[in-house]
Design a protein around this motif. Sequence first.
Motif, short mmCIF file in Angstrom:
data_model
loop_
_atom_site.label_atom_id
_atom_site.label_comp_id
_atom_site.label_asym_id
_atom_site.label_seq_id
_atom_site.Cartn_x
_atom_site.Cartn_y
_atom_site.Cartn_z
N VAL A 178 -60.50 27.71 20.60
CA VAL A 178 -61.03 28.11 21.90
C VAL A 178 -61.75 29.44 21.74
N THR A 179 -62.91 29.54 22.39
CA THR A 179 -63.70 30.77 22.30
C THR A 179 -64.05 31.27 23.70
N VAL A 180 -64.40 32.53 23.79
CA VAL A 180 -64.86 33.08 25.05
C VAL A 180 -66.12 32.33 25.47
N ALA A 181 -66.26 32.11 26.75
CA ALA A 181 -67.40 31.41 27.36
C ALA A 181 -67.36 29.90 27.15
N GLN A 182 -66.35 29.39 26.50
CA GLN A 182 -66.21 27.95 26.31
C GLN A 182 -65.72 27.32 27.61
N THR A 183 -66.21 26.12 27.92
CA THR A 183 -65.71 25.37 29.06
C THR A 183 -64.47 24.60 28.63
N VAL A 184 -63.41 24.73 29.43
CA VAL A 184 -62.17 24.02 29.15
C VAL A 184 -61.79 23.21 30.38
N THR A 185 -61.04 22.15 30.15
CA THR A 185 -60.49 21.37 31.25
C THR A 185 -58.98 21.54 31.23
N PHE A 186 -58.39 21.46 32.42
CA PHE A 186 -56.95 21.66 32.53
C PHE A 186 -56.46 21.03 33.82
N THR A 187 -55.15 20.95 33.95
CA THR A 187 -54.54 20.36 35.14
C THR A 187 -53.83 21.45 35.94
N ARG A 188 -53.41 21.09 37.10
CA ARG A 188 -52.67 22.01 37.98
C ARG A 188 -51.43 22.55 37.26
N ALA A 189 -50.78 21.73 36.47
CA ALA A 189 -49.57 22.16 35.76
C ALA A 189 -49.84 23.27 34.75
N ASP A 190 -51.07 23.42 34.31
CA ASP A 190 -51.43 24.47 33.35
C ASP A 190 -51.70 25.82 34.02
N ILE A 191 -51.82 25.83 35.33
CA ILE A 191 -52.15 27.07 36.05
C ILE A 191 -50.91 27.93 36.21
N ALA A 192 -51.02 29.18 35.75
CA ALA A 192 -49.90 30.12 35.82
C ALA A 192 -50.14 31.22 36.86
N ASP A 193 -51.38 31.47 37.22
CA ASP A 193 -51.69 32.57 38.12
C ASP A 193 -53.09 32.35 38.70
N TRP A 194 -53.41 33.11 39.71
CA TRP A 194 -54.73 33.10 40.33
C TRP A 194 -55.04 34.49 40.85
N MET A 195 -56.30 34.74 41.11
CA MET A 195 -56.70 36.01 41.72
C MET A 195 -58.09 35.86 42.33
N TYR A 196 -58.36 36.72 43.31
CA TYR A 196 -59.71 36.85 43.84
C TYR A 196 -59.83 38.23 44.47
N VAL A 197 -61.05 38.64 44.69
CA VAL A 197 -61.33 39.92 45.35
C VAL A 197 -61.96 39.61 46.70
N ASP A 198 -61.44 40.27 47.73
CA ASP A 198 -62.05 40.21 49.05
C ASP A 198 -62.84 41.50 49.19
N THR A 199 -64.16 41.40 49.05
CA THR A 199 -65.01 42.59 49.07
C THR A 199 -65.05 43.25 50.45
N SER A 200 -64.78 42.50 51.50
CA SER A 200 -64.79 43.10 52.84
C SER A 200 -63.62 44.06 53.02
N LYS A 201 -62.53 43.81 52.31
CA LYS A 201 -61.34 44.67 52.39
C LYS A 201 -61.15 45.52 51.14
N LYS A 202 -61.94 45.22 50.11
CA LYS A 202 -61.81 45.88 48.80
C LYS A 202 -60.38 45.76 48.27
N VAL A 203 -59.88 44.51 48.34
CA VAL A 203 -58.53 44.22 47.88
C VAL A 203 -58.58 43.04 46.92
N MET A 204 -57.81 43.15 45.84
CA MET A 204 -57.63 42.05 44.91
C MET A 204 -56.31 41.36 45.27
N TYR A 205 -56.37 40.05 45.49
CA TYR A 205 -55.19 39.28 45.84
C TYR A 205 -54.76 38.43 44.65
#
Length: 173
Positions: A116-143
């Motif tokens: 696996v390399t940086v910028a490579q496209t990978v496929t995965f399932t929901r079971a492989d997801i360990a975490d998530w994040m996003y930024v709300d720029t209107s509040k300047k908060v990372m969730y």
Amino acid sequence: MRRLNSLLWAAALGLTMTSVGAQTSAASAPAAKPARIVDIDDADPLMKQAFIRARASLNGFLKTAESGNPAITNAALRVVIREGDVQEYLWILPFKRTGNNFSGTVNAVPRFLKKVTVAQTVTFTRADIADWMYVDTSKKVMYGNFTTCAMALKESPGDIPELKKRFGLDCRR
């Protein structure tokens, strides 16, 4: 403080508050620069709790990430990728969902994985997801980013406010 810098890097996926203010949608946001690898010990009780929190709130995150709201940027998933007995948790940004499957771009330079390399496209399932994040720029908060919040709990209590201040990381949610 050196470990805190590593956490800050992981928390921000290479973002700065300047890029947090950018008005791009989660779907069209350009990939942030590759994140530095932060080792995740999935046997650690704090990390197990982080995984539980992230997975329990995944549906809400996906709804937010797919909403088209221009204030929602840098929506990313932290996914476990395996090669035989070797596994690594990498941020995927951007990503897309097709039914119960996902695909996206590796946003980190793998340290242990060889195929696996940086910028490579990978496929995965929901079971492989360990975490998530996003930024709300209107509040300047990372969730989200529960794994980084778990790692931050092991830092000096005096260092945690810097993490929150610099990136708007809200570990309460």
